[in-house]
Enzyme design. Sequence first.
Site, short mmCIF file in Angstrom:
data_model
loop_
_atom_site.label_atom_id
_atom_site.label_comp_id
_atom_site.label_asym_id
_atom_site.label_seq_id
_atom_site.Cartn_x
_atom_site.Cartn_y
_atom_site.Cartn_z
N HIS A 291 -16.18 0.63 7.00
CA HIS A 291 -15.87 -0.65 6.36
C HIS A 291 -17.11 -1.53 6.28
CE1 HIS A 291 -11.47 -0.33 6.18
NE2 HIS A 291 -11.62 0.44 7.24
N GLY B 154 -8.61 -1.93 6.81
CA GLY B 154 -9.43 -3.03 6.28
C GLY B 154 -9.08 -4.35 6.92
N ASN C 261 -15.30 1.40 2.49
CA ASN C 261 -14.28 0.46 2.03
C ASN C 261 -14.89 -0.94 2.03
OD1 ASN C 261 -11.80 2.32 2.05
ND2 ASN C 261 -12.58 2.57 4.12
N GLU D 220 -10.76 0.09 -1.78
CA GLU D 220 -10.74 1.27 -0.93
C GLU D 220 -11.44 2.44 -1.62
OE1 GLU D 220 -7.44 2.38 1.49
OE2 GLU D 220 -6.26 0.66 0.79
N CYS E 273 -4.62 -3.02 2.92
CA CYS E 273 -5.38 -1.96 3.60
C CYS E 273 -5.31 -2.25 5.09
CB CYS E 273 -6.82 -1.92 3.11
SG CYS E 273 -7.85 -0.71 3.98
N GLY E 274 -4.63 -1.40 5.85
CA GLY E 274 -4.44 -1.65 7.27
C GLY E 274 -5.72 -1.60 8.06
N CYS F 73 -5.87 5.77 7.96
CA CYS F 73 -5.18 4.84 7.08
C CYS F 73 -4.15 4.09 7.92
CB CYS F 73 -4.50 5.56 5.92
SG CYS F 73 -3.50 4.48 4.87
N GLY F 74 -4.38 2.80 8.14
CA GLY F 74 -3.52 2.04 9.04
C GLY F 74 -2.13 1.81 8.51
N ASN F 75 -1.99 1.41 7.25
CA ASN F 75 -0.66 1.22 6.67
C ASN F 75 0.10 2.55 6.62
OD1 ASN F 75 -0.92 -1.57 6.19
ND2 ASN F 75 -2.00 -1.20 4.27
N ASN G 154 0.89 -1.17 0.00
CA ASN G 154 0.00 0.00 0.00
C ASN G 154 0.92 1.22 0.00
OD1 ASN G 154 -2.60 1.13 2.34
ND2 ASN G 154 -2.24 1.71 0.24
#
Length: 278
Positions: free
Chosen positions: A159, A220, A190, A208, A217-218, A73-75, A11
């Site tokens: 999500h 996700g 998402n 996304e 997707c972190g 956004c986790g990543n 990502n």
Amino acid sequence: MRFTKMHGQGNDFVVLDGVRERLSLTHAQVRFIADRHLGVGCDQLLLVERAVSKENDFRYRIFNADGGEVEQCGNGARCFARYVLDEGLTTKREIRVETASGVIQPRVEDSGRVTVDMGAPRFDPRDVPFLAPAPQLTYEVRVAGLPVEVSVLSMGNPHAVQVVEDVERAPVSTQGPLLERHPSFPQRVNAGYMQPLSRSHIALRVWERGAGETLACGTGACAAVVAGIRLGLLDEEVRVTTRGGDLIIRWPGPDAAVMMTGDAVRVFDGEIEIQGEE
């Protein structure tokens, strides 16, 4: 304008330093930078800024490839933590970061991987937001005239997660865009497609909002594991295999924070000339 290209499990991000430079970008300029043919190319653009509150270390802003600003956004959070440490903007290995959806706490491990406290998931439809009268374990929505069963929750962003038999055959590129813009999700959503492989391992693909399908997707991955645990399919620590690599997600249960661990890779640094809007 100076930038750094980074990725977390594929990502990919363009990271900009808004602490040492004053930066203000239009949606069109974000789209230009994100364009893989005309600009640098990325799924999201990440902007590092000074914190608003003295209790926190930084402010974190995220822009999708379509130019729209999103909550989480986790990543990207892992790349953010690695970036500010490598750039000497902090000496802390664990920081408090303001986002549009609240404060997160990433920690750079001795291994170089990054663990992020993503906060507790939220299930009230009003928090997603999702147009439903009351919280349920799963919901049925109609997409292209067909019923689809989804788990709906917020990880700071919305999500909708489905359990599928074969993630490689899931309708990510066809159904995903329709679900993203389904009228039941006022701020879009998402769309996650999760295949349980065991009680501690899933495969995942995510469409996304504003970016299309990404290699990982972190948030996700967090949402998929939370959904799987609530459905009784998964244990509290799960390896999530995405097309870009593996993430480790831990969730002890209701009211607990979701912990995410994965890579944060610096690819290259560069400069790009940004034109103003005509």
